[in-house]
Scaffold this motif. Structure first.
Motif, PDB file in Angstrom:
ATOM      1  N   ARG A 147       7.815  10.008   7.249  1.00  7.71           N
ATOM      2  CA  ARG A 147       7.925  11.254   7.832  1.00  7.71           C
ATOM      3  C   ARG A 147       8.803  12.276   7.205  1.00  7.71           C
ATOM      4  O   ARG A 147      10.011  11.771   6.607  1.00  7.71           O
ATOM      5  CB  ARG A 147       8.314  11.074   9.323  1.00  7.71           C
ATOM      6  CG  ARG A 147       7.056  10.458  10.012  1.00  7.71           C
ATOM      7  CD  ARG A 147       7.822  10.159  11.320  1.00  7.71           C
ATOM      8  NE  ARG A 147       6.796   9.729  12.369  1.00  7.71           N
ATOM      9  CZ  ARG A 147       5.989  10.207  13.006  1.00  7.71           C
ATOM     10  NH1 ARG A 147       5.793  11.534  13.141  1.00  7.71           N
ATOM     11  NH2 ARG A 147       4.941   9.835  13.756  1.00  7.71           N
TER      12      ARG A 147
ATOM     13  N   LYS B 196       6.262   7.287   0.954  1.00  4.06           N
ATOM     14  CA  LYS B 196       5.777   7.504   2.213  1.00  4.06           C
ATOM     15  C   LYS B 196       6.627   7.611   3.288  1.00  4.06           C
ATOM     16  O   LYS B 196       7.942   7.189   2.958  1.00  4.06           O
ATOM     17  CB  LYS B 196       4.796   6.343   2.467  1.00  4.06           C
ATOM     18  CG  LYS B 196       3.650   6.249   1.520  1.00  4.06           C
ATOM     19  CD  LYS B 196       2.804   4.929   1.730  1.00  4.06           C
ATOM     20  CE  LYS B 196       2.010   5.233   2.900  1.00  4.06           C
ATOM     21  NZ  LYS B 196       0.727   5.776   2.833  1.00  4.06           N
TER      22      LYS B 196
ATOM     23  N   GLU C 275       2.606  14.729  11.095  1.00  2.00           N
ATOM     24  CA  GLU C 275       3.230  13.725  10.900  1.00  2.00           C
ATOM     25  C   GLU C 275       2.979  12.397  11.370  1.00  2.00           C
ATOM     26  O   GLU C 275       2.480  12.505  12.636  1.00  2.00           O
ATOM     27  CB  GLU C 275       4.989  13.799  11.106  1.00  2.00           C
ATOM     28  CG  GLU C 275       5.620  15.084  10.460  1.00  2.00           C
ATOM     29  CD  GLU C 275       5.628  14.895   9.012  1.00  2.00           C
ATOM     30  OE1 GLU C 275       5.850  13.896   8.379  1.00  2.00           O
ATOM     31  OE2 GLU C 275       5.341  15.534   8.053  1.00  2.00           O
ATOM     32  N   GLY C 276       2.735  11.362  10.708  1.00  2.00           N
ATOM     33  CA  GLY C 276       2.050   9.998  11.010  1.00  2.00           C
ATOM     34  C   GLY C 276       0.783   9.775  10.712  1.00  2.00           C
ATOM     35  O   GLY C 276       0.145   8.669  11.148  1.00  2.00           O
ATOM     36  N   ASP C 277      -0.140  10.955  10.324  1.00  2.00           N
ATOM     37  CA  ASP C 277      -1.375  10.572   9.973  1.00  2.00           C
ATOM     38  C   ASP C 277      -1.443   9.725   8.856  1.00  2.00           C
ATOM     39  O   ASP C 277      -0.653   9.521   8.070  1.00  2.00           O
ATOM     40  CB  ASP C 277      -2.238  11.994   9.583  1.00  2.00           C
ATOM     41  CG  ASP C 277      -2.384  13.155  10.677  1.00  2.00           C
ATOM     42  OD1 ASP C 277      -2.406  12.495  11.725  1.00  2.00           O
ATOM     43  OD2 ASP C 277      -2.700  13.865  10.518  1.00  2.00           O
ATOM     44  N   HIS C 278      -2.569   9.104   8.994  1.00  2.00           N
ATOM     45  CA  HIS C 278      -2.990   7.993   7.524  1.00  2.00           C
ATOM     46  C   HIS C 278      -2.776   8.734   6.347  1.00  2.00           C
ATOM     47  O   HIS C 278      -3.441   9.928   6.108  1.00  2.00           O
ATOM     48  CB  HIS C 278      -4.136   7.424   7.830  1.00  2.00           C
ATOM     49  CG  HIS C 278      -4.497   6.411   6.895  1.00  2.00           C
ATOM     50  ND1 HIS C 278      -3.903   5.337   6.638  1.00  2.00           N
ATOM     51  CD2 HIS C 278      -5.274   6.673   5.557  1.00  2.00           C
ATOM     52  CE1 HIS C 278      -4.435   4.751   5.416  1.00  2.00           C
ATOM     53  NE2 HIS C 278      -5.030   5.534   4.828  1.00  2.00           N
ATOM     54  N   THR C 279      -2.042   8.118   5.431  1.00  2.00           N
ATOM     55  CA  THR C 279      -2.107   8.519   4.018  1.00  2.00           C
ATOM     56  C   THR C 279      -2.226   7.274   3.017  1.00  2.00           C
ATOM     57  O   THR C 279      -2.137   6.119   3.596  1.00  2.00           O
ATOM     58  CB  THR C 279      -0.742   8.990   3.573  1.00  2.00           C
ATOM     59  OG1 THR C 279       0.391   8.064   3.697  1.00  2.00           O
ATOM     60  CG2 THR C 279      -0.361  10.425   4.476  1.00  2.00           C
ATOM     61  N   PRO C 280      -2.947   7.615   1.820  1.00  2.00           N
ATOM     62  CA  PRO C 280      -3.337   6.519   0.969  1.00  2.00           C
ATOM     63  C   PRO C 280      -2.260   5.897   0.664  1.00  2.00           C
ATOM     64  O   PRO C 280      -0.951   6.251   0.316  1.00  2.00           O
ATOM     65  CB  PRO C 280      -4.127   7.085  -0.258  1.00  2.00           C
ATOM     66  CG  PRO C 280      -3.796   8.456   0.035  1.00  2.00           C
ATOM     67  CD  PRO C 280      -3.355   8.911   1.334  1.00  2.00           C
ATOM     68  N   GLU C 281      -2.187   4.652  -0.120  1.00  2.00           N
ATOM     69  CA  GLU C 281      -1.185   3.936  -0.969  1.00  2.00           C
ATOM     70  C   GLU C 281      -0.739   4.518  -2.207  1.00  2.00           C
ATOM     71  O   GLU C 281      -1.574   5.221  -2.444  1.00  2.00           O
ATOM     72  CB  GLU C 281      -1.426   2.497  -1.143  1.00  2.00           C
ATOM     73  CG  GLU C 281      -1.929   1.550   0.149  1.00  2.00           C
ATOM     74  CD  GLU C 281      -0.255   1.706   0.832  1.00  2.00           C
ATOM     75  OE1 GLU C 281       0.660   1.528   0.403  1.00  2.00           O
ATOM     76  OE2 GLU C 281      -0.602   1.572   2.128  1.00  2.00           O
TER      77      GLU C 281
ATOM     78  N   THR D 266      -3.143  13.730   1.126  1.00  3.23           N
ATOM     79  CA  THR D 266      -4.044  14.268   2.023  1.00  3.23           C
ATOM     80  C   THR D 266      -5.551  14.678   1.100  1.00  3.23           C
ATOM     81  O   THR D 266      -5.203  15.148  -0.220  1.00  3.23           O
ATOM     82  CB  THR D 266      -3.817  15.493   2.607  1.00  3.23           C
ATOM     83  OG1 THR D 266      -3.361  16.709   1.634  1.00  3.23           O
ATOM     84  CG2 THR D 266      -2.620  15.305   3.565  1.00  3.23           C
TER      85      THR D 266
ATOM     86  N   TYR E 125      -2.617  18.532   8.216  1.00  5.86           N
ATOM     87  CA  TYR E 125      -1.745  17.145   8.426  1.00  5.86           C
ATOM     88  C   TYR E 125      -0.633  17.173   9.484  1.00  5.86           C
ATOM     89  O   TYR E 125       0.000  18.236   9.716  1.00  5.86           O
ATOM     90  CB  TYR E 125      -1.207  16.858   7.237  1.00  5.86           C
ATOM     91  CG  TYR E 125      -0.412  15.459   7.067  1.00  5.86           C
ATOM     92  CD1 TYR E 125      -1.016  14.547   6.890  1.00  5.86           C
ATOM     93  CD2 TYR E 125       1.112  15.678   7.114  1.00  5.86           C
ATOM     94  CE1 TYR E 125      -0.148  13.266   6.922  1.00  5.86           C
ATOM     95  CE2 TYR E 125       1.742  14.432   7.058  1.00  5.86           C
ATOM     96  CZ  TYR E 125       1.396  13.347   6.942  1.00  5.86           C
ATOM     97  OH  TYR E 125       1.796  12.101   6.834  1.00  5.86           O
TER      98      TYR E 125
ATOM     99  N   HIS F 147      -7.023  13.566  -4.214  1.00  5.55           N
ATOM    100  CA  HIS F 147      -5.623  13.736  -3.366  1.00  5.55           C
ATOM    101  C   HIS F 147      -4.515  14.561  -4.122  1.00  5.55           C
ATOM    102  O   HIS F 147      -3.613  14.895  -3.538  1.00  5.55           O
ATOM    103  CB  HIS F 147      -5.021  12.286  -2.869  1.00  5.55           C
ATOM    104  CG  HIS F 147      -6.035  11.719  -1.726  1.00  5.55           C
ATOM    105  ND1 HIS F 147      -7.273  11.009  -2.234  1.00  5.55           N
ATOM    106  CD2 HIS F 147      -5.852  11.721  -0.486  1.00  5.55           C
ATOM    107  CE1 HIS F 147      -7.692  10.524  -1.109  1.00  5.55           C
ATOM    108  NE2 HIS F 147      -6.835  10.751  -0.260  1.00  5.55           N
TER     109      HIS F 147
END
Length: 221
Positions: A190, A188, A173-179, A134, A171, A124
């Motif tokens: 938008r 984290k 906006e709003g797609d899943h992202t890791p912690e 991402t 990517y 990532h």
């Protein structure tokens, strides 16, 4: 003699056509001579060396003062000083930067680093990803001192990154992202549709040379 002159003229014409084709529609943000239109914030400094932007010290940020960019493609041509060097292209910075960390936390960094594992980081954090957010679709980054071409498209809420002709990031906006794993990773949330852009000056041991920074508006469909 006439044939030679005609051939030379044809070659010159072909070169001119090729040049117009490769530069058509692109606005150069870096003039290859000095840092007109750019400003450095944070530690270290940036300068032009042999027609290329490079940093000294750091960590800092060199940003383009010309205003926010949106619905466009940003083309950056760069090379690493060493086999692997660390830097990044910042996009969607919400306000004009006054220091180096706000863009890290509230913009996106399109990463330049082919071997993040040397800093205990994962895929990532590799070239062409939105840093820490991402996962790469490909890993086409070339080591130093080879040249790389990165194209970043800002299309509304969508960010697409190609490196050397291969898609690395797509990517929305709003797609899943890791912690978050590290306290220096971005917050984290938008990002705005339009924002400032900048080049990271990571540190004295991580020098990346930039010979072109250009922008082209998206063609309206």
């Amino acid at each position: 003699m006439c044939f030679f002159l005609l051939s030379a003229q044809n070659n010159l014409k072909a070169q001119t056509i090729k040049k117009k084709t490769t530069t058509a529609g692109w606005k150069q943000l870096f003039n290859g001579k000095d840092l007109t239109g750019w400003k450095h914030v944070g530690k270290g400094s940036s300068e032009v060396e042999d027609g290329m932007i490079r940093g000294h010290g750091g960590m800092g940020l060199l940003y383009w003062k010309g205003g926010k960019l949106s619905n466009c493609t940003i083309r950056v041509i760069y090379k690493m000083q060493k086999f692997n060097s660390n830097s990044g292209v910042f996009i969607r910075i919400p306000i004009e930067p006054k220091e180096e960390w706000m863009p890290v936390f509230y913009g996106y960094e399109v990463q330049i680093d082919n071997h993040p594992e040397t800093s205990d980081e994962d895929d990532h954090h590799i070239t062409g990803t939105l840093y820490s957010l991402t996962k790469p679709l490909a890993k086409p980054g070339k080591p130093g001192p080879e040249w790389n071409t990165m194209e970043i498209t800002l299309d509304g809420s969508r960010t697409i990154v190609y490196v050397n002709g291969k898609k690395v990031t797509d990517y929305k906006e709003g797609d899943h992202t890791p912690e978050r794993k590290f306290d220096f990773e971005p917050m984290k949330g938008r990002r705005p549709g339009a924002g400032y852009i900048g080049l990271q000056n990571h540190g004295e041991d991580d020098v990346v040379y930039f010979k072109e920074v250009a922008v082209k508006p998206l063609v309206k469909k």
